[in-house]
Write a protein that holds these residues in place. Structure first.
Motif, mmCIF file in Angstrom:
data_model
loop_
_atom_site.group_PDB
_atom_site.id
_atom_site.type_symbol
_atom_site.label_atom_id
_atom_site.label_comp_id
_atom_site.label_asym_id
_atom_site.label_seq_id
_atom_site.Cartn_x
_atom_site.Cartn_y
_atom_site.Cartn_z
ATOM 1 N N GLY A 60 0.804 -1.203 0.000
ATOM 2 C CA GLY A 60 0.000 0.000 0.000
ATOM 3 C C GLY A 60 0.837 1.252 0.000
ATOM 4 N N THR A 61 0.190 2.369 -0.306
ATOM 5 C CA THR A 61 0.835 3.668 -0.417
ATOM 6 C C THR A 61 0.076 4.667 0.442
ATOM 7 N N SER A 62 0.786 5.455 1.212
ATOM 8 C CA SER A 62 0.128 6.495 1.995
ATOM 9 C C SER A 62 -0.530 7.499 1.065
ATOM 10 N N PRO A 63 -1.768 7.901 1.329
ATOM 11 C CA PRO A 63 -2.409 8.906 0.476
ATOM 12 C C PRO A 63 -1.692 10.260 0.554
ATOM 13 N N LEU A 64 -0.954 10.496 1.619
ATOM 14 C CA LEU A 64 -0.192 11.734 1.719
ATOM 15 C C LEU A 64 1.026 11.713 0.811
ATOM 16 N N ALA A 65 1.531 10.511 0.523
ATOM 17 C CA ALA A 65 2.691 10.371 -0.347
ATOM 18 C C ALA A 65 2.313 10.370 -1.815
ATOM 19 N N GLU A 66 1.068 10.061 -2.118
ATOM 20 C CA GLU A 66 0.632 9.915 -3.504
ATOM 21 C C GLU A 66 -0.706 10.624 -3.690
ATOM 22 N N PRO A 67 -0.710 11.952 -3.748
ATOM 23 C CA PRO A 67 -1.967 12.693 -3.781
ATOM 24 C C PRO A 67 -2.754 12.594 -5.077
ATOM 25 N N ASP A 68 -2.207 11.937 -6.104
ATOM 26 C CA ASP A 68 -2.990 11.779 -7.335
ATOM 27 C C ASP A 68 -3.571 10.376 -7.472
ATOM 28 N N GLY A 69 -3.272 9.479 -6.517
ATOM 29 C CA GLY A 69 -3.882 8.154 -6.509
ATOM 30 C C GLY A 69 -3.337 7.183 -7.523
ATOM 31 N N THR A 70 -2.176 7.456 -8.102
ATOM 32 C CA THR A 70 -1.675 6.595 -9.173
ATOM 33 C C THR A 70 -0.723 5.506 -8.691
ATOM 34 N N SER A 71 -0.483 5.395 -7.399
ATOM 35 C CA SER A 71 0.298 4.283 -6.860
ATOM 36 C C SER A 71 -0.640 3.288 -6.200
ATOM 37 N N PRO A 72 -0.256 2.009 -6.160
ATOM 38 C CA PRO A 72 -1.178 0.976 -5.696
ATOM 39 C C PRO A 72 -1.399 0.971 -4.190
ATOM 40 N N GLY A 73 -2.570 0.487 -3.798
ATOM 41 C CA GLY A 73 -2.884 0.252 -2.405
ATOM 42 C C GLY A 73 -3.195 1.515 -1.615
ATOM 43 N N LEU A 74 -3.484 1.310 -0.338
ATOM 44 C CA LEU A 74 -3.776 2.408 0.582
ATOM 45 C C LEU A 74 -3.197 2.019 1.933
ATOM 46 N N ALA A 75 -2.090 2.655 2.305
ATOM 47 C CA ALA A 75 -1.395 2.306 3.542
ATOM 48 C C ALA A 75 -1.916 3.140 4.711
ATOM 49 N N PRO A 76 -1.806 2.610 5.930
ATOM 50 C CA PRO A 76 -2.234 3.373 7.111
ATOM 51 C C PRO A 76 -1.391 4.623 7.345
ATOM 52 N N ILE A 77 -2.003 5.593 8.006
ATOM 53 C CA ILE A 77 -1.297 6.770 8.500
ATOM 54 C C ILE A 77 -1.151 6.584 10.003
ATOM 55 N N ALA A 78 0.081 6.530 10.496
ATOM 56 C CA ALA A 78 0.289 6.162 11.888
ATOM 57 C C ALA A 78 1.046 7.191 12.705
ATOM 58 N N SER A 79 1.881 8.008 12.100
ATOM 59 C CA SER A 79 2.701 8.933 12.871
ATOM 60 C C SER A 79 1.910 10.186 13.241
ATOM 61 N N GLU A 80 2.296 10.818 14.345
ATOM 62 C CA GLU A 80 1.634 12.043 14.774
ATOM 63 C C GLU A 80 1.823 13.159 13.741
ATOM 64 N N LYS A 81 3.001 13.199 13.144
ATOM 65 C CA LYS A 81 3.270 14.216 12.129
ATOM 66 C C LYS A 81 2.313 14.080 10.951
ATOM 67 N N ASP A 82 2.132 12.855 10.477
ATOM 68 C CA ASP A 82 1.241 12.637 9.335
ATOM 69 C C ASP A 82 -0.215 12.849 9.718
ATOM 70 N N GLU A 83 -0.586 12.496 10.942
ATOM 71 C CA GLU A 83 -1.946 12.759 11.395
ATOM 72 C C GLU A 83 -2.220 14.264 11.437
ATOM 73 N N THR A 84 -1.231 15.042 11.847
ATOM 74 C CA THR A 84 -1.373 16.499 11.855
ATOM 75 C C THR A 84 -1.580 17.030 10.443
ATOM 76 N N THR A 85 -0.774 16.517 9.504
ATOM 77 C CA THR A 85 -0.929 16.911 8.101
ATOM 78 C C THR A 85 -2.313 16.538 7.585
ATOM 79 N N ALA A 86 -2.786 15.358 7.975
ATOM 80 C CA ALA A 86 -4.108 14.894 7.551
ATOM 81 C C ALA A 86 -5.203 15.815 8.081
ATOM 82 N N ARG A 87 -5.111 16.186 9.349
ATOM 83 C CA ARG A 87 -6.130 17.064 9.936
ATOM 84 C C ARG A 87 -6.127 18.449 9.273
ATOM 85 N N GLU A 88 -4.950 18.926 8.925
ATOM 86 C CA GLU A 88 -4.868 20.222 8.233
ATOM 87 C C GLU A 88 -5.589 20.175 6.894
#
Length: 268
Positions: A60-88
């Motif tokens: 899977g691929t983090s949606p934050l790493a691949e914002p156009d959806g062209t990489s396979p899968g959907l990986a979890p977001i687990a770090s506090e830093k990435d959760e902050t980015t997600a909430r923003e």
């Protein structure tokens, strides 16, 4: 979600070579993106036969790493830093009430799964959208004899349920293509007033599409995040991010309850 058809996906990058479960720490987005950029597992190469391989549990691929959806899968977001980015990202979405479904019809978004929706990845490549999705997300993909498009079997790690699916076209409904932002939901939130071309883009944009378990897709129907979330809790923040990415790209508001639930999934 899509109620129309079964999806298709691509051999894609092999997660065992591209990702490890240990990448889900702060700053991992850059590591994942760089690793995926160098992957050559499968893809729309035009070659028949099997592609891909590896451990689907790590696929899977983090949606934050691949914002156009062209990489396979959907990986979890687990770090506090990435959760902050997600909430923003989610916080920037506008809200409004869900309008009536009057006039909605799947055909208002073009026939399924058209290859002629301009302005989205993989359009006009000679292969319909659902087969493109199966090739993109599947592993060990096999094509119909003489075809480099029609997928007849593959292995899929379904992020919604966290389960492996060994799929064959003979039982096509076991894997379906989900519209992350359902088309009916979009219609009620403003797409009824869009041009038909914009609706066609939404319906065929890989950012808004994931091949998943048919039962999970059927359970979702046209729900927003306040009414339905993937059974796999580990993926719920990633799902909220993908929902928000689609809404932001198409300038589509969400309901206040959906926005609140999306924020909650990412640690709010």
């Amino acid at each position: 979600m899509s109620h129309d058809d079964v999806s298709q996906g691509r051999g894609g990058c092999v997660s065992k070579r591209c990702l490890t479960s240990g990448v889900l720490h702060a700053g991992a987005v850059l590591v994942v993106g760089a690793a995926l950029a160098g992957c050559t597992g499968g893809g729309l190469s035009g070659e028949s036969g099997s592609t891909g391989g590896g451990s689907s549990a790590e696929y899977g691929t983090s949606p934050l790493a691949e914002p156009d959806g062209t990489s396979p899968g959907l990986a979890p977001i687990a770090s506090e830093k990435d959760e902050t980015t997600a909430r923003e990202l989610i916080s920037k979405l506008s809200t409004k009430g869900r309008g009536p479904k009057t006039g909605y019809d799947r055909d208002e978004f073009g026939y399924a799964w058209m290859d002629t929706a301009d302005g989205v990845p993989l359009a006009r490549n000679g292969c319909d959208t659902r087969n493109d999705l199966l090739k993109l997300h599947g592993r060990n993909v096999r094509f119909r004899a003489g075809s480099d498009c029609v997928v007849v079997s593959m292995d899929l790690y379904d992020p919604y349920t966290g389960k492996d699916i060994v799929w064959k076209k003979a039982k096509a409904a076991e894997v379906q293509i989900d519209h992350v932002v359902p088309l009916s939901y979009a219609w009620q939130m403003g797409a009824a007033r869009w041009s038909k071309e914009k609706r066609q883009r939404l319906a065929n944009d890989v950012l808004n599409l994931l091949p998943v378990s048919g039962s999970a897709n059927s359970a979702k129907r046209d729900s927003g995040p306040a009414s339905w979330l993937p059974p796999n809790k580990a993926i719920r923040c990633s799902y909220a991010v993908r929902f928000a990415q689609v809404a932001a790209k198409y300038e589509l508001p969400v309901t206040a309850s959906d926005k609140a639930m999306m924020l909650k999934q990412c640690g709010d």
